[in-house]
Enzyme design. Sequence first.
Site, PDB file in Angstrom:
ATOM      1  N   LYS A 112     154.565   3.802   9.230  1.00 44.68           N
ATOM      2  CA  LYS A 112     155.212   2.625   8.644  1.00 44.68           C
ATOM      3  C   LYS A 112     156.480   2.237   9.397  1.00 44.68           C
ATOM      4  O   LYS A 112     156.755   1.058   9.576  1.00 44.68           O
ATOM      5  CB  LYS A 112     155.508   2.850   7.152  1.00 44.68           C
ATOM      6  CG  LYS A 112     154.251   2.824   6.286  1.00 44.68           C
ATOM      7  CD  LYS A 112     154.519   2.567   4.811  1.00 44.68           C
ATOM      8  CE  LYS A 112     153.189   2.386   4.074  1.00 44.68           C
ATOM      9  NZ  LYS A 112     153.333   2.050   2.655  1.00 44.68           N
ATOM     10  N   LYS A 195     143.088   2.437   8.144  1.00 44.57           N
ATOM     11  CA  LYS A 195     142.991   2.488   6.692  1.00 44.57           C
ATOM     12  C   LYS A 195     143.210   1.105   6.080  1.00 44.57           C
ATOM     13  O   LYS A 195     144.120   0.385   6.490  1.00 44.57           O
ATOM     14  CB  LYS A 195     144.083   3.437   6.179  1.00 44.57           C
ATOM     15  CG  LYS A 195     144.106   3.614   4.670  1.00 44.57           C
ATOM     16  CD  LYS A 195     145.282   4.491   4.238  1.00 44.57           C
ATOM     17  CE  LYS A 195     146.488   3.680   3.798  1.00 44.57           C
ATOM     18  NZ  LYS A 195     146.330   2.995   2.520  1.00 44.57           N
ATOM     19  N   LYS A 198     147.238  -2.210   1.026  1.00 46.21           N
ATOM     20  CA  LYS A 198     147.783  -3.381   0.346  1.00 46.21           C
ATOM     21  C   LYS A 198     148.712  -4.155   1.270  1.00 46.21           C
ATOM     22  O   LYS A 198     148.815  -5.361   1.208  1.00 46.21           O
ATOM     23  CB  LYS A 198     148.580  -2.949  -0.890  1.00 46.21           C
ATOM     24  CG  LYS A 198     147.722  -2.606  -2.085  1.00 46.21           C
ATOM     25  CD  LYS A 198     148.612  -2.373  -3.300  1.00 46.21           C
ATOM     26  CE  LYS A 198     148.637  -0.920  -3.697  1.00 46.21           C
ATOM     27  NZ  LYS A 198     149.757  -0.149  -3.192  1.00 46.21           N
TER      28      LYS A 198
HETATM   29  P1  ATP Z   1     150.734   0.280   0.813  1.00 53.46           P
HETATM   30  O1  ATP Z   1     150.151  -0.445   1.997  1.00 53.46           O
HETATM   31  O2  ATP Z   1     151.782  -0.513   0.115  1.00 53.46           O
HETATM   32  O3  ATP Z   1     151.155   1.679   1.144  1.00 53.46           O
HETATM   33  P2  ATP Z   1     148.234   1.284  -0.212  1.00 53.46           P
HETATM   34  O4  ATP Z   1     147.056   0.409  -0.266  1.00 53.46           O
HETATM   35  O5  ATP Z   1     148.305   2.322   0.850  1.00 53.46           O
HETATM   36  O6  ATP Z   1     149.525   0.368  -0.235  1.00 53.46           O
HETATM   37  P3  ATP Z   1     149.350   3.067  -2.195  1.00 53.46           P
HETATM   38  O7  ATP Z   1     150.016   2.484  -3.384  1.00 53.46           O
HETATM   39  O8  ATP Z   1     150.193   3.566  -1.076  1.00 53.46           O
HETATM   40  O9  ATP Z   1     148.305   1.985  -1.642  1.00 53.46           O
HETATM   41  O10 ATP Z   1     148.371   4.244  -2.645  1.00 53.46           O
HETATM   42  C1  ATP Z   1     147.747   4.258  -3.920  1.00 53.46           C
HETATM   43  C2  ATP Z   1     146.568   5.210  -3.927  1.00 53.46           C
HETATM   44  O11 ATP Z   1     145.466   4.635  -3.231  1.00 53.46           O
HETATM   45  C3  ATP Z   1     146.831   6.550  -3.237  1.00 53.46           C
HETATM   46  O12 ATP Z   1     146.167   7.554  -3.972  1.00 53.46           O
HETATM   47  C4  ATP Z   1     146.188   6.395  -1.885  1.00 53.46           C
HETATM   48  O13 ATP Z   1     145.789   7.619  -1.343  1.00 53.46           O
HETATM   49  C5  ATP Z   1     144.988   5.540  -2.243  1.00 53.46           C
HETATM   50  N1  ATP Z   1     144.536   4.727  -1.100  1.00 53.46           N
HETATM   51  C6  ATP Z   1     145.256   3.784  -0.462  1.00 53.46           C
HETATM   52  N2  ATP Z   1     144.536   3.219   0.518  1.00 53.46           N
HETATM   53  C7  ATP Z   1     143.325   3.842   0.502  1.00 53.46           C
HETATM   54  C8  ATP Z   1     142.147   3.712   1.274  1.00 53.46           C
HETATM   55  N3  ATP Z   1     142.076   2.827   2.279  1.00 53.46           N
HETATM   56  N4  ATP Z   1     141.087   4.503   0.990  1.00 53.46           N
HETATM   57  C9  ATP Z   1     141.155   5.409  -0.019  1.00 53.46           C
HETATM   58  N5  ATP Z   1     142.240   5.586  -0.795  1.00 53.46           N
HETATM   59  C10 ATP Z   1     143.319   4.818  -0.543  1.00 53.46           C
HETATM   60 MG    MG Z   2     150.086   3.539   1.031  1.00 52.72          MG
END
Ligand code: ATP
Ligand code: MG
Length: 332
Positions: A112, A195, A198
């Site tokens: 990040k 990955k 969001k």
């Molecule tokens: P950000 O980009 O803001 O970090 P994010 O999509 O990574 O958002 P988080 O809020 O960081 O989401 O994570 C929430 C949950 O979703 C965590 O348990 C994380 O491991 C899971 N997660 C996030 N992205 C994935 C993915 N691509 N595949 C499987 N699990 C995911």
């Molecule tokens: Mg995340």
Amino acid sequence: KPRLYSGMQPSADSLQIGNYIGALMQWRDLQLAYDAFFSVVDLHAITVAQDPEHLREKTRRTAAQYIAAGIEPSKSTLYVQSHVRAHAELAWILSTITGFGEAGRMTQFKDKSQRYGADATSVGLFTYPVLMAADILLYQTDIVPVGDDQKQHVELTRDLAERFNSRFGETFTVPMPVIQKETARIYDLQNPTAKMSKSAETDAGVLWLLDDPAKSAKKIMRAVTDSEGTVRYDRENKPGVSNLLVIYAALTGRQIPALEDEYAGRGYGDFKKGLAEVVVEEFGPVRQRALDMLDDPAELDRVLASNAAKADEVADRTLGDVYDRVGLLRRV
Ligand code: ATP
Ligand code: MG
């Protein structure tokens, strides 16, 4: 009942399908067997710049999606992280037993901070995993269901718990990460070796829970594949198709070989159309329930407030113990 803790950042208006498959679907099942705490981690979200008014909105939207996806706020404790002050307080204490080099090894920070650049990288982003450790340890958590991108953070949490316990006496339960292997990581539809997130830079590769179904279908039809033309799981050589197969299998509960058989001799177009139907069917009702709930934010706010009170009780007990153990003078 053993304890479960997990959370998500309110970092977008909608959750993405990786959050749903990698986390929410597990939460829904596990909440029956565990005393579960599910948090909307707004304090984590502000480790990168947020518009204040929009953050409040995203926080409500995230909570509404938890409930819409099947988290029951009468059985589980579903609350907003900043409503429970103990999180920030315990994070400070834990930061004093975390090594600078130890924190520097966290790959999420490396990824990040590289993306945002040195000037936009806050100290909060660096100490993010320490706050996450506080989240988990406050509730004497036994298991932490997450996607594999959070595994390293849960390992750090375990190390901090063990370190604190050995230095100051048994205080914390040492938690276990629970990661569903096959669905641990959902990839970006346009960039299937990264990955899905969001906070991805581009929208085209992300499937949003609250998007218009037609839009999600279109994104699936445009997902990156390869020139072979065979629906076959091969993570190395066919990351795009493999990712779509994993999503398909996760949402239907079917096995990947069965899907390969079904689509044998048919093109990617057919396969994508099939997947689009599955996604629209799965997301449709979740989306409707979430949007309905957001029509009455006052009711949602009441649910969050009463759940925060439940969380406070457990968290304050742990924090009080911690303050005593480290030798902070009690205010009389
Ligand atoms: P950000 O980009 O803001 O970090 P994010 O999509 O990574 O958002 P988080 O809020 O960081 O989401 O994570 C929430 C949950 O979703 C965590 O348990 C994380 O491991 C899971 N997660 C996030 N992205 C994935 C993915 N691509 N595949 C499987 N699990 C995911
Ligand atoms: Mg995340």
